[in-house]
Design an enzyme around this catalytic site. Structure first.
Site, PDB file in Angstrom:
ATOM      1  N   ARG A 178       1.011  -1.117  -0.054  1.00 25.81           N
ATOM      2  CA  ARG A 178       0.051  -0.197  -0.029  1.00 25.81           C
ATOM      3  C   ARG A 178       1.008   1.235  -0.103  1.00 25.81           C
ATOM      4  O   ARG A 178       2.011   1.269  -0.181  1.00 25.81           O
ATOM      5  CB  ARG A 178      -1.193   0.330   1.620  1.00 25.81           C
ATOM      6  N   GLY A 179      -0.036   2.776  -0.084  1.00 25.36           N
ATOM      7  CA  GLY A 179       0.951   3.328  -0.192  1.00 25.36           C
ATOM      8  C   GLY A 179       0.968   3.278  -1.625  1.00 25.36           C
ATOM      9  O   GLY A 179       2.213   3.209  -2.390  1.00 25.36           O
ATOM     10  N   ALA A 180       0.651   5.086  -2.325  1.00 25.07           N
ATOM     11  CA  ALA A 180       0.466   5.246  -3.733  1.00 25.07           C
ATOM     12  C   ALA A 180       1.816   5.417  -4.204  1.00 25.07           C
ATOM     13  O   ALA A 180       1.373   4.288  -5.388  1.00 25.07           O
ATOM     14  CB  ALA A 180       0.173   6.925  -3.708  1.00 25.07           C
ATOM     15  N   ARG A 213      -6.794  -0.555  -6.221  1.00 28.67           N
ATOM     16  CA  ARG A 213      -7.976   0.646  -5.395  1.00 28.67           C
ATOM     17  C   ARG A 213      -7.343   2.104  -6.454  1.00 28.67           C
ATOM     18  O   ARG A 213      -7.543   1.949  -7.583  1.00 28.67           O
ATOM     19  CB  ARG A 213      -6.192   0.727  -4.493  1.00 28.67           C
ATOM     20  N   GLN A 263      -1.335   2.570  10.307  1.00 27.78           N
ATOM     21  CA  GLN A 263      -0.264   2.858   9.765  1.00 27.78           C
ATOM     22  C   GLN A 263       0.662   3.555  10.654  1.00 27.78           C
ATOM     23  O   GLN A 263       2.015   3.068   9.537  1.00 27.78           O
ATOM     24  CB  GLN A 263      -0.207   3.034   7.895  1.00 27.78           C
ATOM     25  N   ASP A 321      -1.574  10.251  -1.934  1.00 24.83           N
ATOM     26  CA  ASP A 321      -2.201   9.449  -3.104  1.00 24.83           C
ATOM     27  C   ASP A 321      -2.560  10.079  -4.063  1.00 24.83           C
ATOM     28  O   ASP A 321      -2.977   9.310  -5.470  1.00 24.83           O
ATOM     29  CB  ASP A 321      -3.607   8.735  -2.561  1.00 24.83           C
ATOM     30  N   ASN A 331      -4.980  12.170   1.129  1.00 26.27           N
ATOM     31  CA  ASN A 331      -4.817  11.404   1.437  1.00 26.27           C
ATOM     32  C   ASN A 331      -5.497  11.060   3.153  1.00 26.27           C
ATOM     33  O   ASN A 331      -6.314  10.841   2.846  1.00 26.27           O
ATOM     34  CB  ASN A 331      -3.168  12.633   2.453  1.00 26.27           C
ATOM     35  N   LYS A 332      -4.354   9.336   3.298  1.00 24.30           N
ATOM     36  CA  LYS A 332      -4.679   8.631   4.244  1.00 24.30           C
ATOM     37  C   LYS A 332      -6.004   9.424   4.975  1.00 24.30           C
ATOM     38  O   LYS A 332      -6.041  10.851   5.679  1.00 24.30           O
ATOM     39  CB  LYS A 332      -3.982   8.524   4.999  1.00 24.30           C
TER      40      LYS A 332
HETATM   41  O1  MRU Z   1      -4.309   3.326   2.253  1.00 29.66           O
HETATM   42  P1  MRU Z   1      -2.899   3.377   2.110  1.00 29.66           P
HETATM   43  O2  MRU Z   1      -1.652   2.728   3.961  1.00 29.66           O
HETATM   44  O3  MRU Z   1      -2.243   2.471   0.746  1.00 29.66           O
HETATM   45  O4  MRU Z   1      -2.676   5.027   2.355  1.00 29.66           O
HETATM   46  C1  MRU Z   1      -1.390   5.244   2.119  1.00 29.66           C
HETATM   47  C2  MRU Z   1      -1.460   7.269   2.031  1.00 29.66           C
HETATM   48  O5  MRU Z   1      -2.366   7.455   2.746  1.00 29.66           O
HETATM   49  C3  MRU Z   1       0.118   7.654   2.049  1.00 29.66           C
HETATM   50  O6  MRU Z   1      -0.023   8.687   2.926  1.00 29.66           O
HETATM   51  C4  MRU Z   1      -0.234   8.114   0.608  1.00 29.66           C
HETATM   52  O7  MRU Z   1      -0.291   6.974   0.163  1.00 29.66           O
HETATM   53  C5  MRU Z   1       1.699   8.677   0.062  1.00 29.66           C
HETATM   54  S1  MRU Z   1       2.601   7.254   0.406  1.00 29.66           S
HETATM   55  C6  MRU Z   1       4.681   7.808   0.321  1.00 29.66           C
END
Ligand code: MRU
Length: 349
Positions: free
Chosen positions: A50-52, A93, A196, A237, A247-248
């Site tokens: 996970r993470g963009a 996603r 996270q 994201d 973002n999250k």
């Molecule tokens: O749901 P996730 O864990 O994929 O969400 C991740 C985030 O929101 C991060 O902040 C974002 O992807 C940037 S990661 C460098």
């Protein structure tokens, strides 16, 4: 590997794609070996990875797997089945634009291939991976340069090596600022419901010998009121053309609190996260995840039986609450559409 950077979540091997299973960290360090594109798509949906930016890198390697399987089965006519694989992969996603960006880039290259497409696609996936790490290193320097010595910083979610090709976006800035001796305390929101921050950011920082202090998400505003942090540093994201930032979930409330308390708010993301085709945050699809992620913790019920839950995985922070966006192409202070256009026009989008 340089100091404070020892973790890689995505690895290509001759047998297939190896993903560090982020669902079970920090208690277990388990890798999954995936050989099918559909299994990688499922792993993205399930948040094994996970993470963009990490999703983008993973998708690029998934395209190599798809090409390998489809070309072996039908060397003369592999492209239609490959295109279907890419369509399924792109839907794994919805919010992180890096997924569509990587799929599109791999598809364009695949379309131009005659003969075995695997060598060219693998080289492209490796290039995407390497470029992501290089971008993170550049952003680390650019972002760290904004931070005054002795600053306390707060971050949200996980934006480190686990969430990228390596090093990290917001956590890359924190790594660079730490290495430069600039940081006081590094605070991390635990980041409900998936934790996270508590599970992944804390694991990365402890492993890379950067002290970290966790807080529950609801404590962030009070932390700022106490004058303990000078910067909030987060990833993204998807950044819309007007500078709005997805973002999250919880990022928006942190930005509101930061502005109220005079704390600076920095967003760190590679240009592959900037989506100039999306006019504003209102147009960004926000993923809704299962209610059980809120109603349970570690598989155990934590809510009263019968309660329902609303579980958006992301929120939108309006550009007006952002002090600076840091990309590998440069910094944008107080972002708006004109500034984002000129940033993305520097070397084309
Ligand atoms: O749901 P996730 O864990 O994929 O969400 C991740 C985030 O929101 C991060 O902040 C974002 O992807 C940037 S990661 C460098």
């Amino acid at each position: 590997m340089p100091d404070h950077d020892s973790i890689r979540a995505v690895r290509w091997t001759d047998s297939g794609l190896e993903l560090l299973d982020q669902r079970v960290l920090p208690h277990q360090e388990t890798c999954l070996l995936l050989e099918q594109c559909s299994d990688v798509a499922q792993a993205i949906t399930d948040m094994v990875v996970r993470g963009a930016p990490a999703i983008g890198v993973t998708a690029a390697y998934a395209a190599v797997l798809a090409a390998r399987v489809r070309y072996a089965a039908q060397p003369a006519d592999w492209k239609p089945a490959f295109a279907q694989d890419m369509q399924q992969l792109a839907q794994a996603r919805p919010t992180a634009v890096n997924l569509a960006w990587a799929v599109d880039r791999m598809q364009r290259l695949a379309a131009s291939q005659q003969g075995d497409p695997v060598p060219a696609l693998l080289a492209e996936a490796r290039a995407i991976h390497d470029a992501d790490i290089a971008a993170n290193r550049a952003m680390g320097e650019l972002g760290a340069a904004c931070i005054e010595a002795g600053s306390g910083v707060l971050t949200h979610c996980n934006t480190g090596s686990l969430a990228t090709g390596g090093y990290g976006t917001a956590l890359g800035v924190i790594r660079s600022a730490w290495a430069a001796g600039k940081l006081g305390t590094v605070y991390a929101d635990e980041t409900r419901p998936w934790l996270q921050g508590a599970r992944l950011t804390a694991w990365e920082l402890v492993k890379d010998k950067i002290p970290v202090t966790l807080l529950v998400d609801g404590a962030a505003a009070w932390l700022m009121q106490q004058g303990r942090v000078q910067w909030v540093i987060v990833g993204s994201d998807r950044i819309a053309a007007n500078g709005d930032v997805a973002n999250k979930i919880g990022t928006y409330s942190t930005a509101v609190a930061a502005r109220h308390h005079g704390v600076k708010f920095m967003v760190v993301a590679p240009s592959s996260t900037v989506d100039m085709d999306t006019a504003s945050g209102a147009d960004i699809p926000i993923e809704r995840r299962a209610a059980d992620e809120v109603l349970q913790a570690g598989g155990q019920p934590v809510a009263a039986a019968g309660a329902q839950a609303w579980n958006p995985a992301f929120d939108i922070t309006p550009a007006e609450l952002v002090d600076v966006i840091v990309t590998e192409r440069g910094r944008v202070e107080r972002p708006d559409r004109a500034k984002m256009c000129s940033l993305m026009a520097i070397t084309g989008n």
